[in-house]
Design a protein around this motif. Structure first.
Motif, PDB file in Angstrom:
ATOM      1  N   LEU A 174      58.880  18.982  36.387  1.00  0.00           N
ATOM      2  CA  LEU A 174      59.164  17.738  35.378  1.00  0.00           C
ATOM      3  C   LEU A 174      57.915  17.058  35.454  1.00  0.00           C
ATOM      4  O   LEU A 174      57.509  16.559  36.229  1.00  0.00           O
ATOM      5  CB  LEU A 174      60.198  17.098  36.008  1.00  0.00           C
ATOM      6  CG  LEU A 174      60.436  15.443  35.202  1.00  0.00           C
ATOM      7  CD1 LEU A 174      60.965  15.767  34.034  1.00  0.00           C
ATOM      8  CD2 LEU A 174      61.569  14.686  36.114  1.00  0.00           C
ATOM      9  N   THR A 175      57.125  17.068  33.977  1.00  0.00           N
ATOM     10  CA  THR A 175      56.119  16.112  34.043  1.00  0.00           C
ATOM     11  C   THR A 175      56.312  14.952  33.348  1.00  0.00           C
ATOM     12  O   THR A 175      57.080  14.740  32.225  1.00  0.00           O
ATOM     13  CB  THR A 175      55.235  16.732  32.957  1.00  0.00           C
ATOM     14  OG1 THR A 175      54.775  18.239  33.420  1.00  0.00           O
ATOM     15  CG2 THR A 175      53.821  16.016  32.858  1.00  0.00           C
ATOM     16  N   ARG A 176      56.195  13.726  34.070  1.00  0.00           N
ATOM     17  CA  ARG A 176      56.186  12.536  33.752  1.00  0.00           C
ATOM     18  C   ARG A 176      55.147  11.527  33.279  1.00  0.00           C
ATOM     19  O   ARG A 176      54.242  12.025  33.808  1.00  0.00           O
ATOM     20  CB  ARG A 176      57.064  11.580  34.638  1.00  0.00           C
ATOM     21  CG  ARG A 176      58.434  12.259  35.269  1.00  0.00           C
ATOM     22  CD  ARG A 176      59.085  11.670  36.403  1.00  0.00           C
ATOM     23  NE  ARG A 176      58.024  11.369  37.438  1.00  0.00           N
ATOM     24  CZ  ARG A 176      58.385  10.488  38.728  1.00  0.00           C
ATOM     25  NH1 ARG A 176      59.368   9.860  38.583  1.00  0.00           N
ATOM     26  NH2 ARG A 176      57.483  10.382  39.512  1.00  0.00           N
ATOM     27  N   PHE A 177      55.120  10.745  32.309  1.00  0.00           N
ATOM     28  CA  PHE A 177      54.210  10.062  31.872  1.00  0.00           C
ATOM     29  C   PHE A 177      54.482   8.583  31.798  1.00  0.00           C
ATOM     30  O   PHE A 177      55.550   8.464  31.208  1.00  0.00           O
ATOM     31  CB  PHE A 177      53.394  10.759  30.900  1.00  0.00           C
ATOM     32  CG  PHE A 177      54.223  10.621  29.476  1.00  0.00           C
ATOM     33  CD1 PHE A 177      53.828   9.364  28.755  1.00  0.00           C
ATOM     34  CD2 PHE A 177      55.040  11.594  29.141  1.00  0.00           C
ATOM     35  CE1 PHE A 177      54.617   9.307  27.710  1.00  0.00           C
ATOM     36  CE2 PHE A 177      55.452  11.308  27.871  1.00  0.00           C
ATOM     37  CZ  PHE A 177      55.359  10.188  27.035  1.00  0.00           C
ATOM     38  N   SER A 178      53.304   7.745  31.899  1.00  0.00           N
ATOM     39  CA  SER A 178      53.449   6.365  31.610  1.00  0.00           C
ATOM     40  C   SER A 178      53.302   6.123  30.048  1.00  0.00           C
ATOM     41  O   SER A 178      52.382   6.751  29.513  1.00  0.00           O
ATOM     42  CB  SER A 178      52.627   5.290  32.428  1.00  0.00           C
ATOM     43  OG  SER A 178      52.441   4.281  31.879  1.00  0.00           O
ATOM     44  N   ARG A 179      54.185   5.164  29.443  1.00  0.00           N
ATOM     45  CA  ARG A 179      53.792   4.942  28.027  1.00  0.00           C
ATOM     46  C   ARG A 179      52.993   3.712  27.808  1.00  0.00           C
ATOM     47  O   ARG A 179      52.422   3.544  26.869  1.00  0.00           O
ATOM     48  CB  ARG A 179      55.230   4.540  27.353  1.00  0.00           C
ATOM     49  CG  ARG A 179      56.184   5.669  27.203  1.00  0.00           C
ATOM     50  CD  ARG A 179      57.382   5.233  26.496  1.00  0.00           C
ATOM     51  NE  ARG A 179      58.329   6.420  26.715  1.00  0.00           N
ATOM     52  CZ  ARG A 179      58.280   7.490  25.894  1.00  0.00           C
ATOM     53  NH1 ARG A 179      57.452   7.736  24.800  1.00  0.00           N
ATOM     54  NH2 ARG A 179      59.366   8.351  25.800  1.00  0.00           N
ATOM     55  N   ALA A 208      49.972  10.820  34.090  1.00  0.00           N
ATOM     56  CA  ALA A 208      51.103  11.627  34.170  1.00  0.00           C
ATOM     57  C   ALA A 208      51.258  12.411  35.739  1.00  0.00           C
ATOM     58  O   ALA A 208      49.852  12.481  36.441  1.00  0.00           O
ATOM     59  CB  ALA A 208      50.946  12.901  33.215  1.00  0.00           C
ATOM     60  N   ASP A 209      52.198  12.633  36.112  1.00  0.00           N
ATOM     61  CA  ASP A 209      52.301  13.329  37.374  1.00  0.00           C
ATOM     62  C   ASP A 209      53.356  14.590  37.105  1.00  0.00           C
ATOM     63  O   ASP A 209      54.176  14.390  36.156  1.00  0.00           O
ATOM     64  CB  ASP A 209      52.898  12.504  38.548  1.00  0.00           C
ATOM     65  CG  ASP A 209      54.266  12.093  38.568  1.00  0.00           C
ATOM     66  OD1 ASP A 209      55.080  12.428  37.305  1.00  0.00           O
ATOM     67  OD2 ASP A 209      54.558  11.269  39.340  1.00  0.00           O
ATOM     68  N   LEU A 210      53.476  15.560  38.027  1.00  0.00           N
ATOM     69  CA  LEU A 210      54.171  16.609  37.939  1.00  0.00           C
ATOM     70  C   LEU A 210      55.371  16.517  39.027  1.00  0.00           C
ATOM     71  O   LEU A 210      54.945  16.565  40.464  1.00  0.00           O
ATOM     72  CB  LEU A 210      53.589  18.004  38.142  1.00  0.00           C
ATOM     73  CG  LEU A 210      54.360  19.227  38.278  1.00  0.00           C
ATOM     74  CD1 LEU A 210      55.171  19.489  36.916  1.00  0.00           C
ATOM     75  CD2 LEU A 210      53.448  20.514  38.497  1.00  0.00           C
ATOM     76  N   ARG A 211      56.587  16.691  38.915  1.00  0.00           N
ATOM     77  CA  ARG A 211      57.669  16.747  40.045  1.00  0.00           C
ATOM     78  C   ARG A 211      57.951  18.145  39.972  1.00  0.00           C
ATOM     79  O   ARG A 211      58.827  18.391  38.890  1.00  0.00           O
ATOM     80  CB  ARG A 211      58.559  15.711  39.480  1.00  0.00           C
ATOM     81  CG  ARG A 211      59.552  15.925  40.717  1.00  0.00           C
ATOM     82  CD  ARG A 211      60.743  14.489  40.530  1.00  0.00           C
ATOM     83  NE  ARG A 211      60.069  13.404  41.042  1.00  0.00           N
ATOM     84  CZ  ARG A 211      60.855  12.241  41.316  1.00  0.00           C
ATOM     85  NH1 ARG A 211      62.051  12.093  40.730  1.00  0.00           N
ATOM     86  NH2 ARG A 211      60.234  11.114  41.633  1.00  0.00           N
ATOM     87  N   VAL A 212      57.885  18.702  41.233  1.00  0.00           N
ATOM     88  CA  VAL A 212      58.520  19.953  41.329  1.00  0.00           C
ATOM     89  C   VAL A 212      60.018  19.973  42.082  1.00  0.00           C
ATOM     90  O   VAL A 212      60.205  18.916  42.634  1.00  0.00           O
ATOM     91  CB  VAL A 212      57.813  20.907  42.263  1.00  0.00           C
ATOM     92  CG1 VAL A 212      56.386  21.102  41.718  1.00  0.00           C
ATOM     93  CG2 VAL A 212      57.284  20.340  43.957  1.00  0.00           C
ATOM     94  N   GLY A 264      60.284   2.765  31.639  1.00  0.00           N
ATOM     95  CA  GLY A 264      59.708   3.112  30.406  1.00  0.00           C
ATOM     96  C   GLY A 264      58.987   4.322  30.367  1.00  0.00           C
ATOM     97  O   GLY A 264      58.461   4.764  29.067  1.00  0.00           O
ATOM     98  N   GLY A 265      58.791   5.133  31.160  1.00  0.00           N
ATOM     99  CA  GLY A 265      58.010   6.272  31.264  1.00  0.00           C
ATOM    100  C   GLY A 265      58.736   7.394  30.403  1.00  0.00           C
ATOM    101  O   GLY A 265      59.961   7.204  29.940  1.00  0.00           O
ATOM    102  N   PHE A 312      50.059   2.960  35.909  1.00  0.00           N
ATOM    103  CA  PHE A 312      50.443   4.213  36.949  1.00  0.00           C
ATOM    104  C   PHE A 312      51.543   4.587  37.264  1.00  0.00           C
ATOM    105  O   PHE A 312      51.958   5.491  37.765  1.00  0.00           O
ATOM    106  CB  PHE A 312      49.457   4.176  38.309  1.00  0.00           C
ATOM    107  CG  PHE A 312      48.172   4.119  38.173  1.00  0.00           C
ATOM    108  CD1 PHE A 312      47.537   5.285  38.691  1.00  0.00           C
ATOM    109  CD2 PHE A 312      47.464   3.003  37.663  1.00  0.00           C
ATOM    110  CE1 PHE A 312      46.046   5.336  38.538  1.00  0.00           C
ATOM    111  CE2 PHE A 312      45.863   2.923  37.553  1.00  0.00           C
ATOM    112  CZ  PHE A 312      45.144   4.107  37.829  1.00  0.00           C
ATOM    113  N   VAL A 313      52.504   3.562  36.678  1.00  0.00           N
ATOM    114  CA  VAL A 313      54.078   3.825  37.120  1.00  0.00           C
ATOM    115  C   VAL A 313      54.589   4.695  35.810  1.00  0.00           C
ATOM    116  O   VAL A 313      54.559   4.397  34.800  1.00  0.00           O
ATOM    117  CB  VAL A 313      54.772   2.486  37.004  1.00  0.00           C
ATOM    118  CG1 VAL A 313      56.358   2.604  37.351  1.00  0.00           C
ATOM    119  CG2 VAL A 313      54.096   1.634  38.198  1.00  0.00           C
TER     120      VAL A 313
END
Length: 203
Positions: free
Chosen positions: A175-180, A156-160, A192-193, A185-186
């Motif tokens: 915005l916290t995004r994560f890989s399914r 997961a990563d955080l987009r500010v 599909g995240g 790592f995408v």
């Protein structure tokens, strides 16, 4: 207000590509008259060139006379001979990105390639060095997400969000995004995240 996430040429079939089925006819006329705002305004694609990543720390030092507070992932621009040599020598440990792609497209992890595909990528970088950047692989933090009734770990990563006006400030949100995909790592939604709730706590 219109939030643009498509290339300029598809934006308005009356101004750009007439065969575009995803644009809005006459949008550019309305935009020119000042009756609608387009976020990611037409023509700003230069800022979407991933080659800019390489120069951001240099721009901060040059224009602000400061050291960057947040560090970029170590980034190499094969357009420059020194960087190209490093990239070609370490391609199997780097992630290579096509500067013109977005949304997780055009991203290649060297450690996932066969010897033949790695050789092909090396030749491509040699032929078109301006087309790519390469970065050290950053091991994103694993976070727990729900997959059906099961709790699993995903990258997961955080987009500010940064607001610029009379002053520039980081907004108290994110915005916290994560890989399914457990092995990916995408985190892009176009790949599909997913998204997690992001809580900003203050004392």
């Amino acid at each position: 207000m219109v939030y643009r996430r498509i290339s300029d040429e598809y934006l308005d079939p009356m101004t750009f590509l007439p065969e575009s089925l995803i644009g809005i006819p006459n949008l550019m006329d309305v935009y020119r008259s000042g009756n609608v705002a387009i976020v990611n305004a037409p023509g700003n694609g230069v800022a979407d060139d991933k080659g800019i990543y390489y120069f951001v720390p240099k721009m901060i030092r040059y224009y602000l006379k400061q050291e960057p507070i947040l560090k970029n992932a170590p980034t190499y621009l094969p357009f420059y001979e020194e960087d190209r040599k490093y990239v070609l020598d370490h391609l199997g440990q780097l992630v290579v990105k096509d500067v013109a792609e977005a949304g997780g497209y055009g991203v290649v992890f060297g450690n996932s390639l066969s010897k033949e595909k790695l050789r092909e990528l090396k030749e491509l970088v040699k032929r078109e060095p301006r087309r790519f950047i390469a970065q050290e692989v950053i091991d994103f933090q694993d976070m727990d997400v729900m997959e059906g009734d099961e709790t699993v770990s995903r990258k997961a990563d955080l987009r500010v969000f940064v607001l610029s006006g009379t002053e520039t400030r980081v907004w108290a949100s994110g915005l916290t995004r994560f890989s399914r995909n457990a092995d990916s790592f995408v985190v892009n939604s176009s790949q599909g995240g997913g998204f997690k709730d992001t809580w900003v706590l203050s004392r």
